[in-house]
Scaffold this motif. Sequence first.
Motif, PDB file in Angstrom:
ATOM      1  N   GLU A 188       0.821  -1.216   0.000  1.00  0.00           N
ATOM      2  CA  GLU A 188       0.000   0.000   0.000  1.00  0.00           C
ATOM      3  C   GLU A 188       0.855   1.265   0.000  1.00  0.00           C
ATOM      4  OE1 GLU A 188      -3.839  -1.643   2.581  1.00  0.00           O
ATOM      5  OE2 GLU A 188      -2.425  -0.240   3.464  1.00  0.00           O
ATOM      6  N   ILE A 189       1.849   1.287   0.882  1.00  0.00           N
ATOM      7  CA  ILE A 189       2.702   2.469   1.021  1.00  0.00           C
ATOM      8  C   ILE A 189       3.478   2.729  -0.269  1.00  0.00           C
ATOM      9  CG2 ILE A 189       4.711   3.408   2.232  1.00  0.00           C
ATOM     10  CD1 ILE A 189       3.628   1.887   4.745  1.00  0.00           C
ATOM     11  N   ASN A 190       4.031   1.687  -0.843  1.00  0.00           N
ATOM     12  CA  ASN A 190       4.786   1.857  -2.087  1.00  0.00           C
ATOM     13  C   ASN A 190       3.891   2.308  -3.237  1.00  0.00           C
ATOM     14  OD1 ASN A 190       7.231   1.219  -0.926  1.00  0.00           O
ATOM     15  ND2 ASN A 190       7.240  -0.917  -1.611  1.00  0.00           N
ATOM     16  N   ALA A 191       2.669   1.783  -3.288  1.00  0.00           N
ATOM     17  CA  ALA A 191       1.730   2.184  -4.341  1.00  0.00           C
ATOM     18  C   ALA A 191       1.342   3.653  -4.221  1.00  0.00           C
ATOM     19  CB  ALA A 191       0.482   1.305  -4.296  1.00  0.00           C
ATOM     20  N   ALA A 192       1.399   4.165  -2.975  1.00  0.00           N
ATOM     21  CA  ALA A 192       1.042   5.569  -2.728  1.00  0.00           C
ATOM     22  C   ALA A 192       2.257   6.497  -2.827  1.00  0.00           C
ATOM     23  CB  ALA A 192       0.398   5.695  -1.357  1.00  0.00           C
ATOM     24  N   GLY A 193       3.391   5.978  -3.265  1.00  0.00           N
ATOM     25  CA  GLY A 193       4.565   6.832  -3.440  1.00  0.00           C
ATOM     26  C   GLY A 193       5.674   6.603  -2.447  1.00  0.00           C
ATOM     27  N   GLY A 194       5.484   5.670  -1.509  1.00  0.00           N
ATOM     28  CA  GLY A 194       6.527   5.358  -0.544  1.00  0.00           C
ATOM     29  C   GLY A 194       6.572   6.300   0.638  1.00  0.00           C
ATOM     30  N   ILE A 195       7.723   6.364   1.261  1.00  0.00           N
ATOM     31  CA  ILE A 195       7.942   7.255   2.407  1.00  0.00           C
ATOM     32  C   ILE A 195       8.877   8.368   1.956  1.00  0.00           C
ATOM     33  CG2 ILE A 195       8.837   7.435   4.758  1.00  0.00           C
ATOM     34  CD1 ILE A 195       8.289   4.447   5.107  1.00  0.00           C
ATOM     35  N   ASP A 196       8.351   9.584   1.957  1.00  0.00           N
ATOM     36  CA  ASP A 196       9.134  10.732   1.472  1.00  0.00           C
ATOM     37  C   ASP A 196       9.731  10.454   0.093  1.00  0.00           C
ATOM     38  OD1 ASP A 196       8.591  12.200   3.762  1.00  0.00           O
ATOM     39  OD2 ASP A 196      10.371  11.472   4.818  1.00  0.00           O
ATOM     40  N   GLY A 197       8.949   9.796  -0.751  1.00  0.00           N
ATOM     41  CA  GLY A 197       9.369   9.543  -2.120  1.00  0.00           C
ATOM     42  C   GLY A 197      10.223   8.307  -2.312  1.00  0.00           C
ATOM     43  N   LYS A 198      10.563   7.598  -1.231  1.00  0.00           N
ATOM     44  CA  LYS A 198      11.400   6.392  -1.340  1.00  0.00           C
ATOM     45  C   LYS A 198      10.539   5.155  -1.096  1.00  0.00           C
ATOM     46  CE  LYS A 198      15.707   8.559   0.182  1.00  0.00           C
ATOM     47  NZ  LYS A 198      17.032   8.037  -0.087  1.00  0.00           N
ATOM     48  N   LYS A 199      10.699   4.167  -1.968  1.00  0.00           N
ATOM     49  CA  LYS A 199       9.965   2.920  -1.810  1.00  0.00           C
ATOM     50  C   LYS A 199      10.605   2.068  -0.704  1.00  0.00           C
ATOM     51  CE  LYS A 199       7.126   3.719  -5.231  1.00  0.00           C
ATOM     52  NZ  LYS A 199       7.085   2.863  -6.441  1.00  0.00           N
ATOM     53  N   ILE A 200       9.770   1.290  -0.027  1.00  0.00           N
ATOM     54  CA  ILE A 200      10.264   0.366   0.996  1.00  0.00           C
ATOM     55  C   ILE A 200      10.764  -0.911   0.322  1.00  0.00           C
ATOM     56  CG2 ILE A 200       9.659  -1.073   2.980  1.00  0.00           C
ATOM     57  CD1 ILE A 200       7.498   0.983   3.664  1.00  0.00           C
ATOM     58  N   GLU A 201      11.965  -1.315   0.662  1.00  0.00           N
ATOM     59  CA  GLU A 201      12.494  -2.616   0.260  1.00  0.00           C
ATOM     60  C   GLU A 201      12.487  -3.503   1.495  1.00  0.00           C
ATOM     61  OE1 GLU A 201      16.650  -4.757  -1.232  1.00  0.00           O
ATOM     62  OE2 GLU A 201      16.467  -2.572  -1.357  1.00  0.00           O
ATOM     63  N   LEU A 202      11.608  -4.493   1.494  1.00  0.00           N
ATOM     64  CA  LEU A 202      11.442  -5.361   2.654  1.00  0.00           C
ATOM     65  C   LEU A 202      12.363  -6.570   2.539  1.00  0.00           C
ATOM     66  CD1 LEU A 202       9.738  -5.827   5.252  1.00  0.00           C
ATOM     67  CD2 LEU A 202       8.189  -7.186   3.826  1.00  0.00           C
ATOM     68  N   ILE A 203      13.155  -6.812   3.586  1.00  0.00           N
ATOM     69  CA  ILE A 203      14.072  -7.950   3.610  1.00  0.00           C
ATOM     70  C   ILE A 203      13.677  -8.852   4.778  1.00  0.00           C
ATOM     71  CG2 ILE A 203      16.476  -8.684   3.792  1.00  0.00           C
ATOM     72  CD1 ILE A 203      17.240  -5.860   2.804  1.00  0.00           C
ATOM     73  N   LYS A 204      13.205 -10.051   4.467  1.00  0.00           N
ATOM     74  CA  LYS A 204      12.737 -10.971   5.502  1.00  0.00           C
ATOM     75  C   LYS A 204      13.797 -12.012   5.848  1.00  0.00           C
ATOM     76  CE  LYS A 204       7.904 -10.855   3.981  1.00  0.00           C
ATOM     77  NZ  LYS A 204       6.851 -11.673   3.328  1.00  0.00           N
ATOM     78  N   VAL A 205      13.875 -12.346   7.122  1.00  0.00           N
ATOM     79  CA  VAL A 205      14.655 -13.499   7.559  1.00  0.00           C
ATOM     80  C   VAL A 205      13.759 -14.359   8.449  1.00  0.00           C
ATOM     81  CG1 VAL A 205      16.907 -12.366   7.412  1.00  0.00           C
ATOM     82  CG2 VAL A 205      15.622 -12.249   9.552  1.00  0.00           C
ATOM     83  N   ASP A 206      13.957 -15.657   8.364  1.00  0.00           N
ATOM     84  CA  ASP A 206      13.198 -16.613   9.182  1.00  0.00           C
ATOM     85  C   ASP A 206      14.034 -16.984  10.400  1.00  0.00           C
ATOM     86  OD1 ASP A 206      11.661 -18.636  10.238  1.00  0.00           O
ATOM     87  OD2 ASP A 206      12.017 -20.058   8.593  1.00  0.00           O
ATOM     88  N   ASN A 207      13.549 -16.598  11.598  1.00  0.00           N
ATOM     89  CA  ASN A 207      14.297 -16.974  12.805  1.00  0.00           C
ATOM     90  C   ASN A 207      13.938 -18.374  13.309  1.00  0.00           C
ATOM     91  OD1 ASN A 207      11.974 -16.780  14.573  1.00  0.00           O
ATOM     92  ND2 ASN A 207      12.224 -14.556  14.552  1.00  0.00           N
ATOM     93  N   LYS A 208      13.048 -19.049  12.588  1.00  0.00           N
ATOM     94  CA  LYS A 208      12.727 -20.458  12.863  1.00  0.00           C
ATOM     95  C   LYS A 208      12.221 -20.688  14.286  1.00  0.00           C
ATOM     96  CE  LYS A 208      16.247 -21.802   9.510  1.00  0.00           C
ATOM     97  NZ  LYS A 208      17.509 -22.537   9.255  1.00  0.00           N
ATOM     98  N   SER A 209      11.646 -19.651  14.877  1.00  0.00           N
ATOM     99  CA  SER A 209      11.115 -19.739  16.250  1.00  0.00           C
ATOM    100  C   SER A 209      12.198 -20.072  17.259  1.00  0.00           C
ATOM    101  CB  SER A 209       9.973 -20.767  16.337  1.00  0.00           C
ATOM    102  OG  SER A 209       8.934 -20.456  15.439  1.00  0.00           O
ATOM    103  N   ASP A 210      13.414 -19.587  17.021  1.00  0.00           N
ATOM    104  CA  ASP A 210      14.569 -19.922  17.856  1.00  0.00           C
ATOM    105  C   ASP A 210      15.350 -18.646  18.170  1.00  0.00           C
ATOM    106  OD1 ASP A 210      16.562 -22.184  18.789  1.00  0.00           O
ATOM    107  OD2 ASP A 210      17.759 -20.724  17.678  1.00  0.00           O
ATOM    108  N   ALA A 211      15.715 -18.466  19.433  1.00  0.00           N
ATOM    109  CA  ALA A 211      16.381 -17.234  19.860  1.00  0.00           C
ATOM    110  C   ALA A 211      17.748 -17.043  19.203  1.00  0.00           C
ATOM    111  CB  ALA A 211      16.520 -17.212  21.375  1.00  0.00           C
ATOM    112  N   ALA A 212      18.526 -18.132  19.088  1.00  0.00           N
ATOM    113  CA  ALA A 212      19.841 -18.019  18.455  1.00  0.00           C
ATOM    114  C   ALA A 212      19.708 -17.627  16.985  1.00  0.00           C
ATOM    115  CB  ALA A 212      20.602 -19.331  18.590  1.00  0.00           C
ATOM    116  N   GLU A 213      18.703 -18.171  16.317  1.00  0.00           N
ATOM    117  CA  GLU A 213      18.455 -17.806  14.922  1.00  0.00           C
ATOM    118  C   GLU A 213      18.003 -16.352  14.811  1.00  0.00           C
ATOM    119  OE1 GLU A 213      18.940 -19.440  12.175  1.00  0.00           O
ATOM    120  OE2 GLU A 213      19.286 -21.497  12.846  1.00  0.00           O
ATOM    121  N   ALA A 214      17.242 -15.879  15.795  1.00  0.00           N
ATOM    122  CA  ALA A 214      16.819 -14.481  15.790  1.00  0.00           C
ATOM    123  C   ALA A 214      18.016 -13.549  15.917  1.00  0.00           C
ATOM    124  CB  ALA A 214      15.827 -14.224  16.926  1.00  0.00           C
TER     125      ALA A 214
END
Length: 391
Positions: free
Chosen positions: A66-92
């Motif tokens: 939604e945010i990117n379709a509306a022009g982003g934040i102050d003209g910059k698009k969000i680049e989302l980077i996901k990591v899976d912590n596997k429900s584990d504290a060490a992985e987090a």
Amino acid sequence: MKTKKFASLFLATTLLTGVLAGCSSGDEGSSKDGDTIKIGANLELSGGTASYGSSEAEAIDLAVEEINAAGGIDGKKIELIKVDNKSDAAEATSGAIKLTSQDKVTAIIGAATSGNSVAQVQIATDNKTPMISPSGTSTTVTVGEDGKVNPFTFRTAFIDPFQGTVAANFAANDLKVKNVAVYADNASDYAKGLASSFIKDFEAAGGKIVAKESYVAKDTDFRSTLTRIKAANPDFIFIPGYYEEVGLIVKQARELGITVPLMGADGWDSPTIVDLAGADALNNTYIITAYSSEDPDGLAKSFAEKFKAKYGKEPNSFNALGYDTVYLLKDAIERAGSLDGTKIRDAIESTDNLELVTGLYSVDEYHHPIKSAIVIEFVDGKQVFKTKVNP
């Protein structure tokens, strides 16, 4: 299992040492360059609490879209980077190291659970990277054992003591019960904190705790303990815990003929609980949650419509909290007028009555939200809005 966890933790610690040795006060991160704002999402996408992290990821995607379709934040698009912590504290911890040192994110969203959020605190602090847990409700997410506020860590959800108070008041004032049993996961800080808060406030309201029992995460047979609870003849049972065990506890309690009201907190809030417990067994049970699509106030209904249009299902509170976290961060970046972590941190700290899907949001001196909670009732497997409790 212990050896594997130790190895993961050793690797995370070793990586952290290298990252900190290579950092300097002038290293602000490459996320400030170019036409994008890099935001990390460190979530439980697999493992024992994947229902929470996956729900948040769905709504985070929707908000970013939604945010990117509306022009982003102050003209910059969000680049989302996901990591899976596997429900584990060490992985987090490892995920937070990757996001800050390799991906150079401006901020981190996650984790969904308190323990996996706490595992990232030192990384966020050392790198001056704001971190917002959508649903980590333990006070330890934002306040350390020394009583000092973790300077770069925030949350979107209300805290455990507030949930315990809401449950105690609902039991005493709405259900008007007098004799209560508490059945909590004794290996979970989340469950123990909720139990402690509930007991304190319920007894202060004149109620009596007739039984206190415990279980351990990953248990599957709760019948012997439930039989002891039944013998104490409570007229209400408070069960703070996560959906994996709670679904089975509810099912087995009903099979043993326990018909009294059962109640938990936001850890129950997963569609999986209906599959585990059964719709009939969940009748006459209540949970505290951050969101209901039936909430007559604010943005709840419009969010439900947008979420259903994208995913073909009703949103739960973890969806709503994930969505709200993106907009909380967007608001802070815009008010900061900068991608500097300290300035964004200062902007989040000054948030006052920001309208979000889960209600008006403000931040206190401990980085705890000041916001309302909702009590819902399960009716034939569906969540039904019961009441709203203001802070």
